[in-house]
Design an enzyme around this catalytic site. Structure first.
Site, PDB file in Angstrom:
ATOM      1  N   LYS A   1      11.180 -15.809 -10.773  1.00  0.00           N
ATOM      2  CA  LYS A   1      10.880 -14.758 -11.775  1.00  0.00           C
ATOM      3  C   LYS A   1       9.952 -15.207 -12.771  1.00  0.00           C
ATOM      4  CE  LYS A   1      12.467 -11.711 -10.762  1.00  0.00           C
ATOM      5  NZ  LYS A   1      13.095 -11.797  -9.374  1.00  0.00           N
TER       6      LYS A   1
ATOM      7  N   GLU B   1       6.462 -15.147 -11.140  1.00  0.00           N
ATOM      8  CA  GLU B   1       6.028 -13.961 -10.725  1.00  0.00           C
ATOM      9  C   GLU B   1       5.380 -13.160 -11.934  1.00  0.00           C
ATOM     10  OE1 GLU B   1       8.513 -11.448  -7.416  1.00  0.00           O
ATOM     11  OE2 GLU B   1       9.915 -12.297  -9.276  1.00  0.00           O
TER      12      GLU B   1
ATOM     13  N   CYS C   1       0.785  -1.124   0.028  1.00  0.00           N
ATOM     14  CA  CYS C   1       0.100   0.010  -0.113  1.00  0.00           C
ATOM     15  C   CYS C   1       0.890   1.190   0.016  1.00  0.00           C
ATOM     16  CB  CYS C   1      -0.862  -0.016   1.108  1.00  0.00           C
ATOM     17  SG  CYS C   1      -2.061  -1.338   1.548  1.00  0.00           S
TER      18      CYS C   1
ATOM     19  N   HIS D   1      14.775 -37.865  -6.957  1.00  0.00           N
ATOM     20  CA  HIS D   1      14.042 -38.155  -5.961  1.00  0.00           C
ATOM     21  C   HIS D   1      12.358 -37.748  -6.046  1.00  0.00           C
ATOM     22  CE1 HIS D   1      17.606 -39.787  -3.955  1.00  0.00           C
ATOM     23  NE2 HIS D   1      18.209 -38.727  -4.306  1.00  0.00           N
TER      24      HIS D   1
ATOM     25  N   LYS E   1       5.595  -4.721  -4.145  1.00  0.00           N
ATOM     26  CA  LYS E   1       6.998  -4.695  -4.154  1.00  0.00           C
ATOM     27  C   LYS E   1       7.723  -4.645  -2.763  1.00  0.00           C
ATOM     28  CE  LYS E   1      11.055  -3.455  -6.084  1.00  0.00           C
ATOM     29  NZ  LYS E   1      11.601  -4.676  -6.754  1.00  0.00           N
TER      30      LYS E   1
ATOM     31  N   TRP F   1      -3.158  -2.570  -1.647  1.00  0.00           N
ATOM     32  CA  TRP F   1      -2.920  -3.908  -1.758  1.00  0.00           C
ATOM     33  C   TRP F   1      -3.804  -4.521  -0.610  1.00  0.00           C
ATOM     34  CZ3 TRP F   1      -0.865  -8.124   0.871  1.00  0.00           C
ATOM     35  CH2 TRP F   1      -0.655  -9.374   0.116  1.00  0.00           C
TER      36      TRP F   1
ATOM     37  N   ARG G   1       3.730  -0.493  -5.000  1.00  0.00           N
ATOM     38  CA  ARG G   1       3.555  -0.975  -3.674  1.00  0.00           C
ATOM     39  C   ARG G   1       2.457  -1.759  -3.573  1.00  0.00           C
ATOM     40  NH1 ARG G   1       6.927   1.531   0.290  1.00  0.00           N
ATOM     41  NH2 ARG G   1       5.464   0.684   2.048  1.00  0.00           N
TER      42      ARG G   1
ATOM     43  N   ASN H   1      -1.641   2.180   6.151  1.00  0.00           N
ATOM     44  CA  ASN H   1      -0.733   0.905   5.619  1.00  0.00           C
ATOM     45  C   ASN H   1      -0.715  -0.063   6.999  1.00  0.00           C
ATOM     46  OD1 ASN H   1      -0.516   2.014   3.278  1.00  0.00           O
ATOM     47  ND2 ASN H   1       1.673   2.241   3.360  1.00  0.00           N
ATOM     48  N   GLY H   2      -0.738  -1.420   6.723  1.00  0.00           N
ATOM     49  CA  GLY H   2      -0.342  -2.267   7.814  1.00  0.00           C
ATOM     50  C   GLY H   2      -1.655  -3.148   7.932  1.00  0.00           C
TER      51      GLY H   2
ATOM     52  N   GLU I   1      15.853 -18.544  -8.506  1.00  0.00           N
ATOM     53  CA  GLU I   1      15.762 -17.342  -8.556  1.00  0.00           C
ATOM     54  C   GLU I   1      15.197 -17.201 -10.004  1.00  0.00           C
ATOM     55  OE1 GLU I   1      14.960 -14.505  -7.247  1.00  0.00           O
ATOM     56  OE2 GLU I   1      15.570 -13.013  -8.690  1.00  0.00           O
TER      57      GLU I   1
END
Ligand code: G6P
Length: 610
Positions: free
Chosen positions: A487, A490, A2, A506, A605, A75, A27, A100-101, A483
């Site tokens: 990517k 995402e 947010c 395995h 983000k 968000w 954000r 926010n929070g 990574e």
């Protein structure tokens, strides 16, 4: 998570607020809203579901104006993304709040306020703040006192800004767990969750500390600590490029930031490697004293930053001869862990505000870690302020939600840390020099890698109709495979997993068929023959392979394998070099799939809630 912007000025602030929201949109971007108080003390609010652009269009059709205002890009945590759940929230047509929070006791407060006759319009936790302030104001001298009483009743995390249409000269702001920064102008002042939002209007900022409540008016800012005592929070000029919020010639921030990596790394190295040797001052005052005594390193991070920590563990144990453990912050903070003697806690974070990482650092101090280092990209962030020493990556503002240049500059910092610790643990001068030289060769090497972009763009076609992908690597390339998989997930929404290639038999071998592309990161190194055996295991089961390898690794393309030729580089920097082709691959796959590259669905983000 947010974004918040607020302003008190003589001029109309709507454009400042909206520009701030655009800059904070990375954000959170499921809905946005703005509220302003006009000269007649009337409160007007406009909110829209979706991107900030939707709000911009609404404001074009029906402009708002006023000198005091607050704005928010959301968000969702409590309550689905919707216009009614978007902030600002309003009580009795006078009090407006952005937050926010997460307010953890929101249910109990909601019931209590409903009992007092307040009607709730949204499903958010934030709305309780709005009505609670309104209620407290009935028995308080002013808005500041009402907010001070309100925050005492809140459990959880908040960065919040409150305004009252009957008092248009003041914004009241409060911080606990979610960052807020005050921006100072001439005859006007501002508040935001991130300095990025305010760069077009000021370069002078002060950060609020935990528990602070402040009253912001045009000519004055009064800050009070958790006990209500007046305090000073030093204001500093920051030196950040105004244009860092601009895509320039690039179609997306992610592409721009991928191509900025040689420069970001050059900036991160500048003045830190001098005459071929590491300058310990890169880690700040007192670093060498700390490093001399360290016998164990515990790394904590989330997301992409966690992957850079995983690479660092290979480097620290092999090259610096020190034991090293790495853990995801959200796990570390909720378990009882053993603290080996003389341990250094290392957090890694692009934003410096990730809630779990910050909580882990605070816990670490409680349980006996004597020293802490953060590898971070944002000066003045909570992790930087609360750690003993800091290595600042100089990646510049990273806007794309999928981290690129922050990751590779973190790796540069971690390799320097390896030298810094290694020199106290018997790493030869020659080895130190070799590592420094490899680091210095990186920018030019990465320029060569970026030249592969068009061939990777062609390769991306093969992935567009796939639903799954498997990434393989060994040794310090295993985290790079992780990574790469992150990517792809995402930004293209293709399910991707990474495996240490030795683990294939395995389980994941059972998944191999023509519909499961397998991406391998395969520089020539000590493990290459082992990796080749793993590749053959896949090939024998009809899998389609995409191998990123240098010419020394001796792979050849055929019907079942496409080899992408990556420039030969020193072993030590190979994890950084091999990251870039995987970033480009996921970018081009996302382009073909038409997903929102810079703001992928459901993500944000800067994750300032747990
Ligand atoms: C979010 C971002 C990731 C990032 C992670 C950790 O999930 O989308 O790109 O890696 O947070 O963030 P930090 O700022 O602590 O590196």
């Amino acid at each position: 998570m947010c974004g918040i912007v607020g302003a008190v000025a003589q001029r109309d602030v709507t454009d400042i607020l909206v520009e701030g929201l655009k800059r904070l949109e990375y954000r959170g971007y499921d809905s946005a809203g703005v509220a302003v108080i006009n000269n007649n003390n009337e409160l007007f609010t406009t909110k829209r579901l979706g991107k900030v652009q939707e709000l911009v269009q609404a404001l074009e059709q029906q402009p708002l104006s006023g000198g005091t205002g607050i704005a928010h890009t959301r968000w969702a945590t409590h309550g689905a993304p919707s216009e009614v759940n978007a902030h600002p929230h309003i009580s009795s047509n006078t009090i407006a709040v952005v937050h926010n929070g997460i307010i953890e006791n929101h249910q109990a407060l909601r019931t209590q306020l409903q009992g007092l006759g307040y009607e709730f319009l949204s499903q958010t936790d934030t709305e309780v703040i709005t009505h609670l302030v309104h209620h407290e104001l009935k028995t308080s001298d002013n808005l500041l006192a009402a907010v001070q009483k309100t925050v005492k009743q809140l459990e959880g995390a908040y960065g919040t800004v409150v305004m009252d249409s009957r008092d248009k000269d003041n914004l009241i702001v409060a911080r606990s767990g979610s960052p807020l920064v005050i921006g100072y102008g001439l005859g006007e002042n501002f508040i935001a969750s991130d300095i990025m939002a305010l760069l077009p209007v000021t370069r002078k900022f002060s950060y609020l500390e935990e528990g602070d409540v402040a009253q912001i008016s045009r000519f004055e800012v009064k800050i009070f600590d958790i006990d209500g005592k007046p305090v000073e929070r030093a204001a500093k000029e920051v030196n950040v490029s105004h244009d860092s919020g601009d895509k320039g010639e690039y179609r997306h921030f992610m592409l721009k930031e991928t191509f900025e990596q040689p420069t970001a790394i050059r900036n991160t190295l500048e003045g830190r490697i001098v005459a071929g040797a590491l300058d310990i001052n890169a880690f700040g005052e007192g670093a060498d004293e700390i490093f001399k005594q360290v016998k164990h390193i515990q790394i904590i991070a989330c997301g992409t930053s966690y992957h850079s920590g995983m690479v660092a563990r290979y480097w620290l144990e092999e090259l610096a001869g020190i034991s090293c453990n790495i853990e995801i912050a959200s796990e570390f903070r909720y378990r009882k862990s053993f603290v080996p003697k003389n341990s250094l806690l290392v957090t890694i974070s692009q934003s410096g505000e990730t809630a779990d990482t910050l909580a882990a650092l605070r816990l670490a101090k409680e349980i006996g870690y004597k020293s802490s280092l953060v590898i971070c990209n944002v000066a003045g962030s909570s992790l930087v302020r609360e750690s003993d020493i800091a290595f600042m990556t100089k990646a510049g503002a990273e806007i794309g939600v999928a981290s690129t240049k922050a990751f590779t500059t973190q790796l540069v910092g971690l390799l320097m840390l390896t030298v810094a610790i290694g020199q106290h643990n018997g790493m030869s001068k020659e080895k130190q020099g070799e590592i420094c030289q490899s680091l210095m060769s990186l920018p030019a090497k990465l320029d060569e890698v970026l030249a592969l972009a068009s061939s990777i763009e062609e390769l991306a076609e093969d992935f567009a109709d796939k639903n799954h992908a498997l990434f393989l690597g060994r040794g310090d390339q295993y985290p790079i495979a992780m990574e790469g998989a992150l990517k792809l997930k995402e930004i293209s929404y293709i399910h991707a997993e990474a495996y240490a290639a030795g683990e294939l038999k395995h389980g994941p071998l059972a998944l191999i068929d023509a519909e499961m592309p397998v991406i391998v990161v395969a520089p020539k190194n000590d493990l290459i023959e082992k990796l080749k055996s793993n590749v053959e295991e896949v090939r024998a089961r009809g899998g389609l392979m995409y191998v990123f390898a240098d010419s020394d690794a001796n792979f050849a393309s055929d019907d079942t394998m496409k080899v992408i030729d990556v420039p030969v580089c020193d072993d030590i920097i190979a994890p950084i070099v091999y990251t870039l082709p995987l970033q480009l691959l996921s970018y081009y796959v996302a382009i073909i799939k038409g997903t929102d590259v810079d703001q992928p669905r459901n993500l944000a983000k800067s994750v300032t809630v747990e």
